[in-house]
Design an enzyme around this catalytic site. Structure first.
Site, PDB file in Angstrom:
ATOM      1  N   ASP A  17     -87.396  -0.537  32.155  1.00  0.00           N
ATOM      2  CA  ASP A  17     -88.864  -0.428  32.179  1.00  0.00           C
ATOM      3  C   ASP A  17     -89.360   0.764  32.986  1.00  0.00           C
ATOM      4  O   ASP A  17     -90.444   0.733  33.564  1.00  0.00           O
ATOM      5  CB  ASP A  17     -89.503  -1.724  32.728  1.00  0.00           C
ATOM      6  CG  ASP A  17     -89.093  -2.935  31.904  1.00  0.00           C
ATOM      7  OD1 ASP A  17     -88.891  -2.766  30.692  1.00  0.00           O
ATOM      8  OD2 ASP A  17     -88.989  -4.030  32.479  1.00  0.00           O
ATOM      9  N   LYS A  20     -89.356   4.683  29.407  1.00  0.00           N
ATOM     10  CA  LYS A  20     -88.570   5.444  28.420  1.00  0.00           C
ATOM     11  C   LYS A  20     -89.343   5.663  27.122  1.00  0.00           C
ATOM     12  O   LYS A  20     -89.296   6.735  26.529  1.00  0.00           O
ATOM     13  CB  LYS A  20     -87.253   4.701  28.122  1.00  0.00           C
ATOM     14  CG  LYS A  20     -86.358   4.581  29.351  1.00  0.00           C
ATOM     15  CD  LYS A  20     -85.172   3.689  29.084  1.00  0.00           C
ATOM     16  CE  LYS A  20     -85.511   2.235  28.890  1.00  0.00           C
ATOM     17  NZ  LYS A  20     -85.999   1.534  30.090  1.00  0.00           N
ATOM     18  N   GLY A  44     -88.155  -3.345  25.533  1.00  0.00           N
ATOM     19  CA  GLY A  44     -89.577  -3.302  25.169  1.00  0.00           C
ATOM     20  C   GLY A  44     -90.093  -1.961  25.639  1.00  0.00           C
ATOM     21  O   GLY A  44     -90.242  -1.745  26.842  1.00  0.00           O
ATOM     22  N   HIS A  45     -90.283  -1.040  24.724  1.00  0.00           N
ATOM     23  CA  HIS A  45     -90.689   0.321  25.081  1.00  0.00           C
ATOM     24  C   HIS A  45     -92.148   0.531  24.687  1.00  0.00           C
ATOM     25  O   HIS A  45     -92.494   0.451  23.513  1.00  0.00           O
ATOM     26  CB  HIS A  45     -89.786   1.345  24.373  1.00  0.00           C
ATOM     27  CG  HIS A  45     -88.367   1.295  24.862  1.00  0.00           C
ATOM     28  ND1 HIS A  45     -87.382   2.138  24.409  1.00  0.00           N
ATOM     29  CD2 HIS A  45     -87.774   0.495  25.791  1.00  0.00           C
ATOM     30  CE1 HIS A  45     -86.246   1.858  25.045  1.00  0.00           C
ATOM     31  NE2 HIS A  45     -86.454   0.867  25.877  1.00  0.00           N
ATOM     32  N   GLN A 227     -82.825  -0.279  28.477  1.00  0.00           N
ATOM     33  CA  GLN A 227     -82.494  -0.833  29.792  1.00  0.00           C
ATOM     34  C   GLN A 227     -82.364   0.303  30.816  1.00  0.00           C
ATOM     35  O   GLN A 227     -82.986   1.327  30.632  1.00  0.00           O
ATOM     36  CB  GLN A 227     -81.203  -1.678  29.736  1.00  0.00           C
ATOM     37  CG  GLN A 227     -81.359  -3.000  28.996  1.00  0.00           C
ATOM     38  CD  GLN A 227     -81.305  -2.873  27.482  1.00  0.00           C
ATOM     39  OE1 GLN A 227     -80.372  -2.314  26.954  1.00  0.00           O
ATOM     40  NE2 GLN A 227     -82.292  -3.390  26.793  1.00  0.00           N
TER      41      GLN A 227
HETATM   42  P1  GDP Z   1     -89.601   1.238  29.034  1.00  0.00           P
HETATM   43  O1  GDP Z   1     -88.953  -0.045  28.706  1.00  0.00           O
HETATM   44  O2  GDP Z   1     -88.756   2.098  29.910  1.00  0.00           O
HETATM   45  O3  GDP Z   1     -90.086   2.000  27.822  1.00  0.00           O
HETATM   46  O4  GDP Z   1     -90.896   0.873  29.893  1.00  0.00           O
HETATM   47  P2  GDP Z   1     -91.955  -0.300  29.572  1.00  0.00           P
HETATM   48  O5  GDP Z   1     -92.787   0.116  28.442  1.00  0.00           O
HETATM   49  O6  GDP Z   1     -91.272  -1.600  29.488  1.00  0.00           O
HETATM   50  O7  GDP Z   1     -92.760  -0.345  30.929  1.00  0.00           O
HETATM   51  C1  GDP Z   1     -93.444   0.759  31.404  1.00  0.00           C
HETATM   52  C2  GDP Z   1     -94.920   0.387  31.579  1.00  0.00           C
HETATM   53  O8  GDP Z   1     -95.582   1.351  32.349  1.00  0.00           O
HETATM   54  C3  GDP Z   1     -95.664   0.363  30.248  1.00  0.00           C
HETATM   55  O9  GDP Z   1     -96.672  -0.615  30.320  1.00  0.00           O
HETATM   56  C4  GDP Z   1     -96.263   1.759  30.170  1.00  0.00           C
HETATM   57  O10 GDP Z   1     -97.421   1.804  29.359  1.00  0.00           O
HETATM   58  C5  GDP Z   1     -96.598   2.008  31.607  1.00  0.00           C
HETATM   59  N1  GDP Z   1     -96.511   3.416  32.055  1.00  0.00           N
HETATM   60  C6  GDP Z   1     -95.644   4.374  31.656  1.00  0.00           C
HETATM   61  N2  GDP Z   1     -95.804   5.483  32.402  1.00  0.00           N
HETATM   62  C7  GDP Z   1     -96.792   5.219  33.282  1.00  0.00           C
HETATM   63  C8  GDP Z   1     -97.386   5.968  34.347  1.00  0.00           C
HETATM   64  O11 GDP Z   1     -97.038   7.093  34.653  1.00  0.00           O
HETATM   65  N3  GDP Z   1     -98.375   5.343  35.068  1.00  0.00           N
HETATM   66  C9  GDP Z   1     -98.786   4.088  34.785  1.00  0.00           C
HETATM   67  N4  GDP Z   1     -99.751   3.570  35.534  1.00  0.00           N
HETATM   68  N5  GDP Z   1     -98.246   3.348  33.797  1.00  0.00           N
HETATM   69  C10 GDP Z   1     -97.240   3.899  33.068  1.00  0.00           C
HETATM   70  P1  IMO Z   2     -86.069  -1.831  28.537  1.00  0.00           P
HETATM   71  O1  IMO Z   2     -85.348  -1.024  27.487  1.00  0.00           O
HETATM   72  C1  IMO Z   2     -85.846  -4.581  31.881  1.00  0.00           C
HETATM   73  C2  IMO Z   2     -82.658  -7.567  31.812  1.00  0.00           C
HETATM   74  C3  IMO Z   2     -83.069  -8.994  31.617  1.00  0.00           C
HETATM   75  C4  IMO Z   2     -81.960  -9.706  32.363  1.00  0.00           C
HETATM   76  C5  IMO Z   2     -80.744  -8.847  32.056  1.00  0.00           C
HETATM   77  C6  IMO Z   2     -79.901  -9.348  30.899  1.00  0.00           C
HETATM   78  O2  IMO Z   2     -87.422  -2.280  28.126  1.00  0.00           O
HETATM   79  O3  IMO Z   2     -86.049  -1.114  29.846  1.00  0.00           O
HETATM   80  P2  IMO Z   2     -80.204  -9.477  28.273  1.00  0.00           P
HETATM   81  O4  IMO Z   2     -81.310 -10.050  27.444  1.00  0.00           O
HETATM   82  O5  IMO Z   2     -79.971  -8.038  28.031  1.00  0.00           O
HETATM   83  O6  IMO Z   2     -78.942 -10.268  28.192  1.00  0.00           O
HETATM   84  O7  IMO Z   2     -80.732  -9.646  29.788  1.00  0.00           O
HETATM   85  O8  IMO Z   2     -81.247  -7.563  31.737  1.00  0.00           O
HETATM   86  N1  IMO Z   2     -83.149  -6.641  30.763  1.00  0.00           N
HETATM   87  C7  IMO Z   2     -84.145  -5.767  30.948  1.00  0.00           C
HETATM   88  N2  IMO Z   2     -84.941  -5.561  32.014  1.00  0.00           N
HETATM   89  N3  IMO Z   2     -85.971  -3.814  30.785  1.00  0.00           N
HETATM   90  C8  IMO Z   2     -85.177  -3.985  29.716  1.00  0.00           C
HETATM   91  O9  IMO Z   2     -85.194  -3.177  28.651  1.00  0.00           O
HETATM   92  C9  IMO Z   2     -84.227  -5.042  29.749  1.00  0.00           C
HETATM   93  N4  IMO Z   2     -83.306  -5.502  28.884  1.00  0.00           N
HETATM   94  C10 IMO Z   2     -82.659  -6.476  29.513  1.00  0.00           C
HETATM   95  O10 IMO Z   2     -84.326  -9.253  32.193  1.00  0.00           O
HETATM   96  O11 IMO Z   2     -82.184  -9.641  33.754  1.00  0.00           O
HETATM   97 MG    MG Z   3     -89.331  -2.103  28.819  1.00  0.00          MG
END
Ligand code: GDP
Ligand code: IMO
Ligand code: MG
Length: 426
Positions: A17, A20, A44-45, A227
């Site tokens: 998270d 990415k 979840g991107h 991840q």
């Molecule tokens: P990913 O899994 O690495 O793609 O990241 P996620 O989407 O799960 O979580 C990142 C969260 O931060 C999302 O809700 C984005 O919309 C938000 N986000 C990304 N970059 C920024 C930033 O620079 N500032 C803020 N405030 N939010 C951000």
């Molecule tokens: P993105 O790509 C954050 C965590 C789960 C759990 C562990 C194992 O959005 O960054 P799994 O379902 O893979 O067997 O879970 O890894 N986990 C993540 N945490 N971002 C993710 O993906 C994750 N994918 C798995 O919460 O602790």
């Molecule tokens: Mg994510």
């Protein structure tokens, strides 16, 4: 003959998270192809453009750009039900999924029973549960490495249902042993086969040949990680990890590339740390500051909606991740969330059994560990409206310079908000 293309990698350096999705989408105009190499719908991107947020799970983050090829590699695990839902909502949001998505025939399928086994396994672990996303990731990779997985290419075989039935029978025996109620199986199987029939109308390829042909014809490829490095099955906070290799090494086996094909690795980190699910988190904050980061940073899971645990930046873990993936350039996210904090804390070492260490221990779990912090001067200015590096506040710029020195790696991009446009190049 055209010049040969290359592969750049963008991946997360913490516990996932990091942002990415946002950055892969931002970088896509410089590439012809975006390819996922590991993970599955546990990811979840989030992407945000024109005030609208999109969440992708298995589809690569180049999908909203016209003419970009989006490849799901052999290293990814695919749930036909979830992928079809994702395809439908992404297409409804305006993306040309049918025209732009390519899927490896070697990607393993997540079967209905893999999801049930994931839930059963977590239930068995009780207090020690991983906090899995319950998407069936672990059981699917287990079958892959146990050499009994079923792959997307098998969906086209006449005996596909028999293959699935044989694996399902074995899984049901295990579920029975666990005493797990799997009365939902028939309904899950029905939606599975319906989704399979729809998914089969998409483009399936011998992805390793496909990607090499693209390289030969001069295409530029962005490999998008899922991840983060601290969730890597070998190097993360084992056993509280996911079931794939999230570091740059995963790109080779997840796409059929050789190390020499990789031109550069870009590592993404948040200005603080988050983690969702169980497991060690040395710099976790259980106080008001942790709550402030969660609220200001909207730290709730993009896939499961779970509140994310929040803490200070951990340079010991971050340096480890930079080392493991050979990171050439850093991308720092969510700096805006730290605005208004007087002293920004950063862990620069660990005290392990009374001794100072700058290394991640082989076993975070059960190691008596205290982070050693350094305080850096914070900044009060709102970073969200800033678009140019020269206009960033002085304290923040000093903080970046200090981090670059600590990490021995340049920070090339700074993100100051979720939207595509809230991105600053240095
Ligand atoms: P990913 O899994 O690495 O793609 O990241 P996620 O989407 O799960 O979580 C990142 C969260 O931060 C999302 O809700 C984005 O919309 C938000 N986000 C990304 N970059 C920024 C930033 O620079 N500032 C803020 N405030 N939010 C951000
Ligand atoms: P993105 O790509 C954050 C965590 C789960 C759990 C562990 C194992 O959005 O960054 P799994 O379902 O893979 O067997 O879970 O890894 N986990 C993540 N945490 N971002 C993710 O993906 C994750 N994918 C798995 O919460 O602790
Ligand atoms: Mg994510």
């Amino acid at each position: 003959m055209s010049e040969r293309g290359y592969v750049d990698v963008v991946l997360g350096l913490q516990w996932g998270d990091e942002g990415k999705g946002k950055i892969a989408d931002f970088l896509t105009p410089s590439y012809d192809v975006v390819a996922r190499f590991q993970g599955g719908p546990n990811a979840g991107h989030s992407l945000e453009m024109n005030g609208v947020k999109h969440v992708l799970n298995t589809i690569p983050s180049g999908i909203f750009h016209k003419d970009c090829i989006n490849l799901i590699g052999n290293g990814v695990v695919i749930d036909p039900v979830r992928l079809m839902e994702e395809i439908d909502r992404t297409a409804a949001a305006g993306a040309d999924v049918k025209g732009a998505l390519y899927i490896s025939r070697k990607a393993n399928l997540i079967l209905p029973t893999h999801k049930l086994l994931d839930a059963a396994s977590e239930q068995m672990k009780g207090d020690e549960k991983i906090g899995s996303t319950l998407r069936g990731i672990g059981p699917t990779y287990r079958d892959k490495y146990g050499r009994s997985g079923i792959r997307t290419g098998d969906m086209f075989r006449a005996d596909f249902k028999e293959m699935v039935a044989a694996v399902t029978e074995r899984h049901c025996e295990q579920l029975n042993q666990f005493g797990f109620d799997f009365s939902s199986l028939a309904a899950l199987e029905q939606e599975f086969y319906e989704a399979v029939e729809r998914l089969k109308t998409y483009r399936f390829v011998e992805s390793e040949y496909f990607i090499h042909e693209l390289l030969d014809s001069g295409k530029k490829i962005l490999a998008e990680g899922a991840q983060g490095s601290m969730l890597d099955v070998d190097f993360g906070s084992y056993p509280y990890v996911t079931s794939s290799n999230t570091i740059s090494g995963g790109v080779t086996v997840g796409l059929g590339l050789a190390p020499k094909h990789i031109r550069k690795v870009m590592g993404i980190f948040k200005a603080y740390c988050t983690r969702v699910g169980g497991g060690p988190f040395p710099t976790e904050l259980h106080d008001e500051m942790g709550e402030k980061l969660r609220i200001t940073g909207h730290e709730f899971g993009a896939t499961t909606g779970r509140p994310r645990r929040c803490g200070w930046l951990d340079l010991v873990a971050l340096k480890y991740a930079v080392m493991l993936s050979g990171v050439d350039e850093l991308i720092m996210m969510k700096s805006d969330v730290l605005s208004g904090i007087d002293k920004v804390r950063v862990a620069t070492a660990y005290k392990i059994d009374g001794k100072i260490s700058d290394q991640v221990p082989y076993n975070y779990v059960g190691t008596d560990l205290d982070p050693i912090y350094e305080d850096r001067a914070g900044w009060s200015e709102d970073l969200c409206p800033v678009r140019e590096a020269d206009l960033l506040p002085e304290n923040f710029t000093n903080y970046i310079l200090w981090l670059e020195d600590q990490l021995k790696t340049p920070i090339k991009v700074i993100s100051v908000g979720p939207d595509r446009v809230q991105t600053i190049l240095r």
